[in-house]
Scaffold this active site. Structure first.
Site, PDB file in Angstrom:
ATOM      1  N   SER A 219     -29.258 -36.509   0.135  1.00 41.60           N
ATOM      2  CA  SER A 219     -27.890 -36.918   0.410  1.00 41.60           C
ATOM      3  C   SER A 219     -27.375 -36.068   1.578  1.00 41.60           C
ATOM      4  O   SER A 219     -28.139 -35.282   2.143  1.00 41.60           O
ATOM      5  CB  SER A 219     -27.104 -36.673  -0.874  1.00 41.60           C
ATOM      6  OG  SER A 219     -25.862 -37.220  -0.743  1.00 41.60           O
ATOM      7  N   LEU A 220     -26.117 -36.196   1.926  1.00 44.58           N
ATOM      8  CA  LEU A 220     -25.592 -35.430   3.053  1.00 44.58           C
ATOM      9  C   LEU A 220     -24.451 -34.523   2.613  1.00 44.58           C
ATOM     10  O   LEU A 220     -23.626 -34.907   1.788  1.00 44.58           O
ATOM     11  CB  LEU A 220     -25.054 -36.364   4.134  1.00 44.58           C
ATOM     12  CG  LEU A 220     -26.046 -37.152   4.967  1.00 44.58           C
ATOM     13  CD1 LEU A 220     -25.310 -38.168   5.819  1.00 44.58           C
ATOM     14  CD2 LEU A 220     -26.853 -36.211   5.862  1.00 44.58           C
TER      15      LEU A 220
ATOM     16  N   LYS B  26     -21.499 -43.163  10.485  1.00 39.82           N
ATOM     17  CA  LYS B  26     -21.862 -43.152   9.063  1.00 39.82           C
ATOM     18  C   LYS B  26     -21.390 -44.479   8.484  1.00 39.82           C
ATOM     19  O   LYS B  26     -20.192 -44.754   8.412  1.00 39.82           O
ATOM     20  CB  LYS B  26     -21.196 -41.985   8.356  1.00 39.82           C
ATOM     21  CG  LYS B  26     -21.599 -41.886   6.901  1.00 39.82           C
ATOM     22  CD  LYS B  26     -21.190 -40.544   6.317  1.00 39.82           C
ATOM     23  CE  LYS B  26     -21.776 -40.333   4.938  1.00 39.82           C
ATOM     24  NZ  LYS B  26     -21.347 -41.313   3.953  1.00 39.82           N
TER      25      LYS B  26
ATOM     26  N   ARG C  57     -31.480 -46.152  -3.399  1.00 40.50           N
ATOM     27  CA  ARG C  57     -31.707 -44.715  -3.359  1.00 40.50           C
ATOM     28  C   ARG C  57     -31.890 -44.143  -4.766  1.00 40.50           C
ATOM     29  O   ARG C  57     -32.686 -43.249  -4.991  1.00 40.50           O
ATOM     30  CB  ARG C  57     -30.532 -44.032  -2.663  1.00 40.50           C
ATOM     31  CG  ARG C  57     -30.813 -42.628  -2.235  1.00 40.50           C
ATOM     32  CD  ARG C  57     -29.591 -41.995  -1.610  1.00 40.50           C
ATOM     33  NE  ARG C  57     -28.742 -41.424  -2.627  1.00 40.50           N
ATOM     34  CZ  ARG C  57     -28.797 -40.154  -3.016  1.00 40.50           C
ATOM     35  NH1 ARG C  57     -29.641 -39.332  -2.429  1.00 40.50           N
ATOM     36  NH2 ARG C  57     -28.016 -39.707  -3.956  1.00 40.50           N
TER      37      ARG C  57
ATOM     38  N   LYS D   7     -16.651 -36.463   8.174  1.00 42.01           N
ATOM     39  CA  LYS D   7     -15.921 -37.626   7.694  1.00 42.01           C
ATOM     40  C   LYS D   7     -14.656 -37.922   8.507  1.00 42.01           C
ATOM     41  O   LYS D   7     -13.995 -37.014   8.994  1.00 42.01           O
ATOM     42  CB  LYS D   7     -15.510 -37.408   6.224  1.00 42.01           C
ATOM     43  CG  LYS D   7     -16.670 -37.192   5.278  1.00 42.01           C
ATOM     44  CD  LYS D   7     -17.523 -38.432   5.104  1.00 42.01           C
ATOM     45  CE  LYS D   7     -16.862 -39.431   4.196  1.00 42.01           C
ATOM     46  NZ  LYS D   7     -17.156 -39.265   2.794  1.00 42.01           N
TER      47      LYS D   7
ATOM     48  N   CYS E 242      20.992 -64.308   5.613  1.00 40.78           N
ATOM     49  CA  CYS E 242      20.047 -63.806   6.618  1.00 40.78           C
ATOM     50  C   CYS E 242      20.620 -62.546   7.258  1.00 40.78           C
ATOM     51  O   CYS E 242      21.761 -62.559   7.741  1.00 40.78           O
ATOM     52  CB  CYS E 242      19.798 -64.874   7.679  1.00 40.78           C
ATOM     53  SG  CYS E 242      18.844 -64.247   9.076  1.00 40.78           S
TER      54      CYS E 242
ATOM     55  N   CYS F 106      15.354 -68.120   5.974  1.00 40.80           N
ATOM     56  CA  CYS F 106      16.575 -68.401   6.708  1.00 40.80           C
ATOM     57  C   CYS F 106      16.394 -69.808   7.271  1.00 40.80           C
ATOM     58  O   CYS F 106      15.432 -70.065   7.986  1.00 40.80           O
ATOM     59  CB  CYS F 106      16.735 -67.385   7.835  1.00 40.80           C
ATOM     60  SG  CYS F 106      17.876 -67.947   9.100  1.00 40.80           S
TER      61      CYS F 106
ATOM     62  N   CYS G 128      18.297 -69.226  14.593  1.00 41.65           N
ATOM     63  CA  CYS G 128      18.424 -67.797  14.249  1.00 41.65           C
ATOM     64  C   CYS G 128      17.655 -66.978  15.291  1.00 41.65           C
ATOM     65  O   CYS G 128      16.467 -67.224  15.532  1.00 41.65           O
ATOM     66  CB  CYS G 128      17.860 -67.556  12.854  1.00 41.65           C
ATOM     67  SG  CYS G 128      17.705 -65.812  12.442  1.00 41.65           S
TER      68      CYS G 128
HETATM   69  S1  IVH Z   1     -28.996 -39.944   7.264  1.00 36.40           S
HETATM   70  C1  IVH Z   1     -30.764 -36.639   4.753  1.00 36.40           C
HETATM   71  N1  IVH Z   1     -27.497 -41.526   8.721  1.00 36.40           N
HETATM   72  O1  IVH Z   1     -24.668 -41.669   3.790  1.00 36.40           O
HETATM   73  C2  IVH Z   1     -30.096 -37.611   5.623  1.00 36.40           C
HETATM   74  N2  IVH Z   1     -27.167 -41.497   6.376  1.00 36.40           N
HETATM   75  O2  IVH Z   1     -23.435 -39.650   2.129  1.00 36.40           O
HETATM   76  C3  IVH Z   1     -30.098 -38.923   5.026  1.00 36.40           C
HETATM   77  N3  IVH Z   1     -25.442 -43.013   5.583  1.00 36.40           N
HETATM   78  O3  IVH Z   1     -27.326 -41.310   1.537  1.00 36.40           O
HETATM   79  C4  IVH Z   1     -29.134 -39.848   5.516  1.00 36.40           C
HETATM   80  N4  IVH Z   1     -24.910 -43.847   7.542  1.00 36.40           N
HETATM   81  O4  IVH Z   1     -27.015 -43.600   2.631  1.00 36.40           O
HETATM   82  C5  IVH Z   1     -27.786 -41.075   7.498  1.00 36.40           C
HETATM   83  N5  IVH Z   1     -26.255 -42.887  10.119  1.00 36.40           N
HETATM   84  C6  IVH Z   1     -26.547 -42.459   8.888  1.00 36.40           C
HETATM   85  C7  IVH Z   1     -25.874 -42.922   7.742  1.00 36.40           C
HETATM   86  C8  IVH Z   1     -26.205 -42.411   6.497  1.00 36.40           C
HETATM   87  C9  IVH Z   1     -24.671 -43.873   6.240  1.00 36.40           C
HETATM   88  C10 IVH Z   1     -25.419 -42.803   4.118  1.00 36.40           C
HETATM   89  C11 IVH Z   1     -26.785 -42.552   3.522  1.00 36.40           C
HETATM   90  C12 IVH Z   1     -26.665 -41.268   2.757  1.00 36.40           C
HETATM   91  C13 IVH Z   1     -25.196 -41.152   2.589  1.00 36.40           C
HETATM   92  C14 IVH Z   1     -24.785 -39.724   2.365  1.00 36.40           C
END
Ligand code: IVH
Length: 672
Positions: free
Chosen positions: A83-84, A121, A142, A321, A414, A432, A437
């Site tokens: 994940s990120l 993203k 995933r 974000k 009105c 109206c 108007c």
């Molecule tokens: S890279 C370890 N690139 O965001 C890096 N993820 O919040 C793996 N996501 O699970 C992800 N756009 O499903 C990457 N340009 C992008 C993305 C992206 C959306 C999603 C992805 C990840 C999630 C994490």
């Protein structure tokens, strides 16, 4: 035994179709017409039907038609899907970068600043797709990162996912696991929700839920009907190919026919990343799908490996974000706005607050019912949301804060012209009724001049307000009488500006037909309906004379819209305005006919209930293929399509010698 040349033809067709799928779905740059594409696909279907033993799972004919499953089986990802980590603001981003530089230094390869990649993203559902020797074998969600659900059949319904990779210029790795985001475009999501509501189903909360929900349908036929798409943003396990950088790997796989993330940018330092972020934030609403931030990745794959991962997130990437589109603020007042159709709408006046990077001080409230549903009182604290590119909305009252005291009620007169308000028996919106108007006139002119309509640059709200208040312009036709002296009487109007406005008015005299129709501001006629009307009724004179029945023959036009169009052109006031516009030379060129299709020259009448489509879908299919629809049996009709329990039209058709066909026969005809 199947002759070799048939096998060869089948293979060639598949290659061609795969390539054109890629041009169309992944690149959005088709090389051949839809008709030519259909011809290739039909030819392949024909050959495969004749030689079923040659059908393979990667054939482009195999996207749909799989049976529903009981439940999903699980798939173990060859390499874990991480994940990120999130950075919610610039400070958190800076901290991540500091840590990154430090780690990069610590591992002894600090040969300067590492190159970064920034990309959008995408707010969707993460999936992995496995290609073995170029063939799509398994696709999964995933899941928990280690194992996901097998959604192969559903992913196969997404046209931008190649079932077989293209190997025109590059070699194909033995194994290639790609990872990406399944998403739904905002427009398509709204359309889907409208359909859900119409068929009595729950609408989805947002495009991400809709995408994830559609992907996890046990019946792939349902998924096929959902407008899903994908963008690949990375790789998992790869065998048979080495890449040096992330950007290089995406370039490579896009040559294999995969649709990769757009707007990818290689950045040399963090300030370039920040610029990229600001730029994309500004474009957020223009991008057709939801993006909720940017992802920053170290480009060098070797360095990525050395930096490694923490428990669930890698050190080499972060999601920065975008600001939330939901905020809380105080409701200061509720004002009533009068629109161009006289509709009275309450508007929330808010204590200004930034939502998703934009300052918001007003929100729509739709109508009195909405205010009651929310239980709003003036002075309340409220949660507001800016969804996509729509106007901000109040979602709820914050009950934990001190509550407002003042109730709001819709006025009886009105607020602009003081005419008594009317509420038609079958309507929820008070109006109206006074067409003179000033608020209605201003609204009409603003709509007329807007970019989507006549596109009269420089004629903004402030100028229109003054033109109406000074009674210089009281309907759209009067714009074309304006001269320099008139404009110079307005406040803050210089000669240069006035000349520019006159020039833009002049430029609008030869409008694009659909825009002109849209500009008239006919109720229920949006841009799409205007296009249909322009195509269907080559000239304004024809449109003016259209009967309700004729209008209703277009599948997008239902009885309410047809009635509204008809009434508009039969209103004396409107007729005069259109005539005056014509007199001032504002008129569009007659539209030439659409190119011919397989049903060109044929006219259809439908009767009875159809099993496979709704009546409007059937009408659309006919019109898309160049045919015409009639509502009654006449000499002009070529075919009567009879469904279950046909009406007396069937008898009439038989008597008049018109050919009657069944739904199946009709289906065959349109499939041809
Ligand atoms: S890279 C370890 N690139 O965001 C890096 N993820 O919040 C793996 N996501 O699970 C992800 N756009 O499903 C990457 N340009 C992008 C993305 C992206 C959306 C999603 C992805 C990840 C999630 C994490």
């Amino acid at each position: 035994m199947v002759p070799e040349d048939i096998k060869k033809s089948i293979n060639q067709l598949r290659e061609q179709i795969n390539y054109h799928n890629y041009r169309y779905y992944a690149l959005d740059e088709p090389e051949i017409s839809d008709a030519e594409y259909d011809r290739l696909l039909r030819e392949l279907i024909r050959l495969e039907e004749k030689h079923p033993e040659l059908v393979t799972p990667d054939s482009p004919t195999q996207r749909i038609g799989a049976a529903p499953s009981e439940k999903f089986t699980t798939v173990k990802h060859q390499e874990r899907m991480y994940s990120l980590e999130n950075a919610m603001d610039e400070k958190e981003l800076d901290e991540w970068y500091e840590r990154l530089l430090k780690s990069a230094g610590e591992i002894g390869k600090n040969t300067g600043r590492p190159e970064l990649v920034a990309e959008p993203k995408i707010d969707g559902a993460a999936v992995e797709i496995v290609y073995q020797n170029g063939i799509f074998t398994v696709g999964s969600t995933r899941g928990d990162g280690v194992t996901g659900e097998d959604v192969t059949l559903n992913l196969k319904t997404i046209k931008s996912i190649p079932l077989k990779l293209i190997s025109r210029n590059v070699g194909i790795p033995e194994r290639l696991d790609v990872r990406g985001e399944v998403y739904m475009e905002k427009e398509k999501f709204n359309e889907l929700n409208r359909r859900q509501i119409k068929t009595g189903q729950e609408p989805f909360a947002n495009p991400r839920n809709a995408a994830a929900g559609s992907l996890r349908q046990l019946d792939p036929k349902i998924t096929t009907a959902r407008p899903l798409d994908i963008m690949i943003h990375g790789l998992g396990s790869v065998q048979g190919k080495l890449f040096a950088t992330h950007s290089e790997s995406l370039d490579y796989i896009s040559k294999l026919g995969l649709k990769t993330v757009k707007f990818l940018q290689v950045c040399n330092n963090l300030s370039e990343v920040k610029k990229y972020y600001q730029n994309l934030l500004g474009k957020r609403d223009e991008v057709p799908y939801e993006i909720d931030g940017i992802v920053i990745k170290v480009n060098d794959l070797e360095l990525q490996k050395r930096l490694g991962v923490r428990t669930r997130t890698p050190r080499w990437a972060i999601a920065y974000k975008f600001p939330a589109r939901e905020e809380t603020t105080q409701l200061l007042d509720i004002q009533v706005q009068v629109g161009r159709t006289g509709a009275l709408t309450p508007v929330a006046i808010l204590k200004p607050v930034r939502v998703g990077g934009v300052e918001v001080s007003r929100a729509t409230l739709h109508n009195q019912d909405e205010i009651e549903r929310l239980g709003l009182k003036i002075g309340d604290w409220v949660a507001i949301k800016r969804a996509g590119d729509v106007i901000p909305k109040i979602i709820k009252v914050i009950t934990g804060k001190p509550r407002g005291k003042k109730n709001f009620t819709m006025p009886g007169i009105c607020p602009v012209c003081h005419a008594p308000i009317v509420l038609a028996p079958d309507e929820v919106i008070p109006r109206c009724p006074n067409i003179a108007c000033p608020a209605q006139i201003k609204g009409t002119l603003q709509h007329f001049a807007s970019r989507e309509a006549m596109d009269i640059e420089g004629l903004g709200e402030k100028i229109i307000d003054q033109l109406v208040d000074k009674k210089l312009v009281l309907d759209p036709s009067e714009l074309y009488k304006l001269n320099l002296e008139d404009l110079l009487t307005l406040e803050r109007m210089g000669e240069k500006l006035a000349e520019n406005i006159l020039a833009s008015i002049e430029k609008s005299r030869r409008p694009i037909p659909a825009r002109f129709i849209y500009a008239l501001g006919i109720r229920h006629v949006g841009e799409a309906t205007a296009v249909i009307l322009a195509e269907a009724f080559g000239s304004m004179d024809k449109l003016k004379q259209a009967t309700k029945e004729k209008l209703e023959n277009f599948y997008e036009i239902g009885p309410v819209v047809a009635e509204s169009i008809y009434n508009f052109f039969h209103n004396v006031n409107n007729k005069e305005i259109i005539d005056r516009l014509k007199k001032f030379g504002v008129e569009y060129q007659p539209v030439s006919k659409k190119p011919a299709g397989p049903l060109t020259g044929l006219t259809f009448v439908f009767t009875g209930e159809l099993a496979k489509f709704t009546r409007s879908e059937a009408k659309r299919l006919v019109q898309e293929q160049g045919g015409k629809i009639a509502s009654a049996v006449s000499k002009k009709v070529t075919y009567l399509v009879a469904g279950a329990e046909p009406s007396s039209k069937l008898e009439q058709a038989k008597k008049s010698g018109i050919k009657t066909i069944s739904e199946e026969e009709f289906l065959k005809m349109i499939e041809k």
